[in-house]
Design a protein around this motif. Structure first.
Motif, PDB file in Angstrom:
ATOM      1  N   GLY A 174       5.912  15.303  -7.818  1.00 51.50           N
ATOM      2  CA  GLY A 174       6.608  14.154  -8.380  1.00 51.50           C
ATOM      3  C   GLY A 174       6.006  13.578  -9.641  1.00 51.50           C
ATOM      4  O   GLY A 174       6.582  12.674 -10.243  1.00 51.50           O
ATOM      5  N   GLY A 175       4.831  14.064 -10.058  1.00 52.66           N
ATOM      6  CA  GLY A 175       4.183  13.501 -11.232  1.00 52.66           C
ATOM      7  C   GLY A 175       4.830  13.941 -12.528  1.00 52.66           C
ATOM      8  O   GLY A 175       5.468  14.988 -12.602  1.00 52.66           O
ATOM      9  N   SER A 176       4.625  13.142 -13.540  1.00 54.51           N
ATOM     10  CA  SER A 176       5.191  13.463 -14.852  1.00 54.51           C
ATOM     11  C   SER A 176       4.323  14.429 -15.634  1.00 54.51           C
ATOM     12  O   SER A 176       4.748  14.964 -16.660  1.00 54.51           O
ATOM     13  N   ALA A 177       3.094  14.668 -15.163  1.00 50.08           N
ATOM     14  CA  ALA A 177       2.186  15.603 -15.831  1.00 50.08           C
ATOM     15  C   ALA A 177       1.452  16.402 -14.770  1.00 50.08           C
ATOM     16  O   ALA A 177       1.360  16.000 -13.608  1.00 50.08           O
ATOM     17  N   ALA A 178       0.929  17.558 -15.169  1.00 57.64           N
ATOM     18  CA  ALA A 178       0.203  18.409 -14.246  1.00 57.64           C
ATOM     19  C   ALA A 178      -0.984  17.654 -13.670  1.00 57.64           C
ATOM     20  O   ALA A 178      -1.728  16.993 -14.387  1.00 57.64           O
ATOM     21  N   GLY A 179      -1.162  17.734 -12.365  1.00 56.07           N
ATOM     22  CA  GLY A 179      -2.267  17.065 -11.710  1.00 56.07           C
ATOM     23  C   GLY A 179      -1.924  15.696 -11.188  1.00 56.07           C
ATOM     24  O   GLY A 179      -2.655  15.147 -10.365  1.00 56.07           O
ATOM     25  N   GLU A 180      -0.840  15.093 -11.654  1.00 55.09           N
ATOM     26  CA  GLU A 180      -0.449  13.790 -11.145  1.00 55.09           C
ATOM     27  C   GLU A 180       0.383  13.948  -9.880  1.00 55.09           C
ATOM     28  O   GLU A 180       0.910  15.021  -9.587  1.00 55.09           O
ATOM     29  N   TYR A 181       0.474  12.857  -9.127  1.00 54.36           N
ATOM     30  CA  TYR A 181       1.270  12.877  -7.918  1.00 54.36           C
ATOM     31  C   TYR A 181       1.968  11.542  -7.774  1.00 54.36           C
ATOM     32  O   TYR A 181       1.647  10.567  -8.454  1.00 54.36           O
ATOM     33  N   THR A 182       2.939  11.492  -6.872  1.00 56.32           N
ATOM     34  CA  THR A 182       3.602  10.237  -6.554  1.00 56.32           C
ATOM     35  C   THR A 182       3.495   9.990  -5.057  1.00 56.32           C
ATOM     36  O   THR A 182       3.050  10.850  -4.291  1.00 56.32           O
ATOM     37  N   ILE A 183       3.898   8.807  -4.674  1.00 58.76           N
ATOM     38  CA  ILE A 183       3.840   8.386  -3.276  1.00 58.76           C
ATOM     39  C   ILE A 183       5.228   8.500  -2.657  1.00 58.76           C
ATOM     40  O   ILE A 183       6.189   7.954  -3.202  1.00 58.76           O
ATOM     41  N   PRO A 184       5.365   9.187  -1.531  1.00 57.08           N
ATOM     42  CA  PRO A 184       6.656   9.178  -0.843  1.00 57.08           C
ATOM     43  C   PRO A 184       7.083   7.744  -0.521  1.00 57.08           C
ATOM     44  O   PRO A 184       6.278   6.929  -0.073  1.00 57.08           O
ATOM     45  N   ASP A 185       8.347   7.452  -0.751  1.00 57.56           N
ATOM     46  CA  ASP A 185       8.824   6.079  -0.572  1.00 57.56           C
ATOM     47  C   ASP A 185       8.622   5.561   0.841  1.00 57.56           C
ATOM     48  O   ASP A 185       8.496   4.349   1.051  1.00 57.56           O
ATOM     49  N   ASP A 186       8.616   6.466   1.840  1.00 62.70           N
ATOM     50  CA  ASP A 186       8.495   6.015   3.215  1.00 62.70           C
ATOM     51  C   ASP A 186       7.082   6.111   3.767  1.00 62.70           C
ATOM     52  O   ASP A 186       6.885   6.016   4.993  1.00 62.70           O
ATOM     53  N   ASN A 187       6.060   6.289   2.914  1.00 63.42           N
ATOM     54  CA  ASN A 187       4.698   6.173   3.413  1.00 63.42           C
ATOM     55  C   ASN A 187       4.512   4.795   4.036  1.00 63.42           C
ATOM     56  O   ASN A 187       5.060   3.802   3.554  1.00 63.42           O
ATOM     57  N   PRO A 188       3.740   4.693   5.121  1.00 63.28           N
ATOM     58  CA  PRO A 188       3.772   3.475   5.935  1.00 63.28           C
ATOM     59  C   PRO A 188       3.236   2.219   5.270  1.00 63.28           C
ATOM     60  O   PRO A 188       3.601   1.107   5.687  1.00 63.28           O
ATOM     61  N   LEU A 189       2.369   2.338   4.261  1.00 66.05           N
ATOM     62  CA  LEU A 189       1.815   1.136   3.638  1.00 66.05           C
ATOM     63  C   LEU A 189       2.504   0.778   2.330  1.00 66.05           C
ATOM     64  O   LEU A 189       2.084  -0.177   1.662  1.00 66.05           O
ATOM     65  N   VAL A 190       3.541   1.498   1.965  1.00 60.36           N
ATOM     66  CA  VAL A 190       4.309   1.128   0.782  1.00 60.36           C
ATOM     67  C   VAL A 190       4.978  -0.219   1.044  1.00 60.36           C
ATOM     68  O   VAL A 190       5.686  -0.396   2.037  1.00 60.36           O
ATOM     69  N   GLY A 191       4.702  -1.182   0.193  1.00 59.75           N
ATOM     70  CA  GLY A 191       5.287  -2.502   0.353  1.00 59.75           C
ATOM     71  C   GLY A 191       4.516  -3.436   1.257  1.00 59.75           C
ATOM     72  O   GLY A 191       4.951  -4.566   1.494  1.00 59.75           O
ATOM     73  N   ARG A 192       3.349  -2.988   1.786  1.00 60.38           N
ATOM     74  CA  ARG A 192       2.504  -3.871   2.583  1.00 60.38           C
ATOM     75  C   ARG A 192       1.066  -3.683   2.151  1.00 60.38           C
ATOM     76  O   ARG A 192       0.749  -2.804   1.345  1.00 60.38           O
ATOM     77  N   LYS A 193       0.182  -4.495   2.664  1.00 58.89           N
ATOM     78  CA  LYS A 193      -1.214  -4.461   2.251  1.00 58.89           C
ATOM     79  C   LYS A 193      -1.846  -3.131   2.637  1.00 58.89           C
ATOM     80  O   LYS A 193      -1.712  -2.666   3.774  1.00 58.89           O
ATOM     81  N   GLY A 194      -2.524  -2.517   1.685  1.00 63.40           N
ATOM     82  CA  GLY A 194      -3.180  -1.249   1.935  1.00 63.40           C
ATOM     83  C   GLY A 194      -2.857  -0.238   0.855  1.00 63.40           C
ATOM     84  O   GLY A 194      -1.947  -0.421   0.044  1.00 63.40           O
ATOM     85  N   LEU A 195      -3.615   0.863   0.841  1.00 62.94           N
ATOM     86  CA  LEU A 195      -3.426   1.920  -0.156  1.00 62.94           C
ATOM     87  C   LEU A 195      -2.252   2.795   0.235  1.00 62.94           C
ATOM     88  O   LEU A 195      -2.140   3.260   1.372  1.00 62.94           O
ATOM     89  N   ASP A 196      -1.377   3.039  -0.734  1.00 64.51           N
ATOM     90  CA  ASP A 196      -0.099   3.691  -0.445  1.00 64.51           C
ATOM     91  C   ASP A 196      -0.245   5.150  -0.013  1.00 64.51           C
ATOM     92  O   ASP A 196       0.675   5.710   0.595  1.00 64.51           O
TER      93      ASP A 196
END
Length: 425
Positions: A222-244
């Motif tokens: 999902g990253g825009s450049a090689a080596g980058e990554y994105t977070i799945p929208d449904d990871n459990p801490l997305v939108g709450r306190k904690g590392l995504d």
């Protein structure tokens, strides 16, 4: 699927320690009914299996992968080499040589390897290794864990020079309890087991500071450049306190993870008393350092809910398998659990659907567990002897090929190698 913005590749950690527990597992005498995909009863598990040597002469093999478009295997050794094994044997040159990059000693080294689900098209290989402290790693920390992507040539026999792309840097406070396994799930995301990072008793119950004591899940496409990554929208801490990046937490030293039919199995190495295997759920808290398996780690009484930063009173999840350290009046006991795979091989129907795993102190045996009717119960578990001239003294890891056959990586009295688990003949 929507993707969030690219993440920084470096996450600074806070000093934490770790320790997990061991738990008693059901013996051959405590049978329970399994589902229709496996043996009807723990008594149906064979008393013995054989080992077929696929590769010998290895030092410390820790991971194996099976490229989908060729009759070959990639085997990673802790020192940093990844070898190519073909029908005529090992190729003279490794697929990848990271020996000048990887830091070994303690539990450090080249710890994990996996192939991208589209490896046949994109030739992307992912590894997890211990590196010297990187810029930004806290001074008191021992080293930095690196998750990186490489590309092989079109033939899949050599990694292209200068193809490394660092995906994530994970500062590690100690040279042990580093985890390290990698696997792609059926959802196409990359999962990684991260140890809590040393010292008995610490870590595992803070999801706001670092990624230690966790299983993380990221989208490496999902990253825009090689080596980058994105977070799945449904990871459990997305939108709450904690590392995504977090997917599950509360682990001491997750050592080997695997998938089967939508289930994710993660073994967690214990501290003094118990070893455990977990079937993880998104957002699950597996209790370290409050609990060892189903037991309290330090106190006679312990809470059923978490109270650490960002955890919000989540209930602790029990393991599916636990077994004690010696001395114990159990036929399943050991010192350090080695997570395995569910067997799906037509050539070994007696183990169809059974979760096959083991202990570092193999001493000529493996373990197998079957799913009970009641998912709230511990899985009935038993030992399997290794028959024949080839046996295991130490067990390091497992693998499974596209035909569902399970492989063990470890050492015999004479050599280290890769061994296919086969029927006892």
């Amino acid at each position: 699927m929507n993707r969030s913005s690219s993440r920084r590749r470096f996450l600074t950690g806070a000093a934490v320690g770790a320790a997990t527990g061991l738990v008693g597992t059901a013996s051959r005498s405590s049978a329970a009914s399994a589902d229709t995909n496996g043996p009807d009863d723990i008594e149906d598990i064979p008393d013995e299996v054989g080992l077929e040597t696929v590769i010998d002469g290895l030092g410390f093999p820790l991971a194996v992968e099976f490229p989908p478009d060729a009759n070959r295997r990639y085997v990673a050794e802790r020192d940093g080499n990844i070898w190519v094994h073909e029908p005529n044997g090992l190729r003279g040159k490794p697929l990848l040589d990271l020996r000048e990059t990887v830091v070994t000693g303690g539990e450090r080294g080249l710890l994990g390897m996996t192939l991208h689900p589209d490896f046949a098209e994109n030739r992307r290989l992912f590894v997890h290794y211990s590196a010297p402290r990187q810029p930004g790693t806290p001074r008191r920390f021992d080293h930095t864990g690196i998750i990186a992507a490489f590309e092989t040539n079109d033939k899949g026999t050599r990694v292209r020079s200068d193809s490394e792309r660092v995906v994530l840097e994970i500062p590690q406070p100690a040279n042990f309890h580093n985890g390290g396994d990698l696997a792609f799930g059926p959802d196409g995301y990359l999962y990684a087991g991260i140890g809590a990072g040393g010292g008995g008793g610490g870590g595992g119950q803070d999801v706001t500071t670092d990624l230690l004591g966790s299983v993380i899940r990221i989208d490496v496409d999902g990253g825009s450049a090689a080596g980058e990554y994105t977070i799945p929208d449904d990871n459990p801490l997305v939108g709450r306190k904690g590392l995504d990046e977090y997917y599950a937490w509360g682990f001491r030293n997750p050592w080997r993870l695997s998938f089967d039919d939508g289930d994710c199995f993660v073994a967690d190495v214990g501290e003094n008393d118990y070893e455990e295997v977990n079937r993880i759920e998104k957002g699950g808290n597996y209790g370290w350092n409050v609990k060892e398996g189903t037991h309290c780690y330090r106190e006679k009484d312990c809470p059923d809910k978490a109270s650490g930063p960002g955890l919000g009173g989540d209930r602790f999840q029990d393991p599916i398998i636990e077994y004690p350290h010696p001395p114990a009046e159990k036929n399943v006991s050991g010192v350090s659990v080695i997570g395995g795979y569910v067997s799906r091989s037509d050539t070994l129907p007696a183990l169809e659907g059974a979760y096959v795993f083991g202990d570092f102190a193999a001493n000529g045996r493996l373990f197998a567990a079957i799913r009970p009717d009641d998912n709230d119960e511990l899985w009935p578990t038993t030992t399997i002897g290794i028959a024949g001239e080839t046996s295991l003294e130490q067990l390091y890891s497992f693998g499974r090929d596209d035909d569902g056959a399970v492989y063990a990586l470890g050492t015999t009295a004479d050599t280290g190698g890769l061994f296919r688990i086969v029927p006892d003949t």
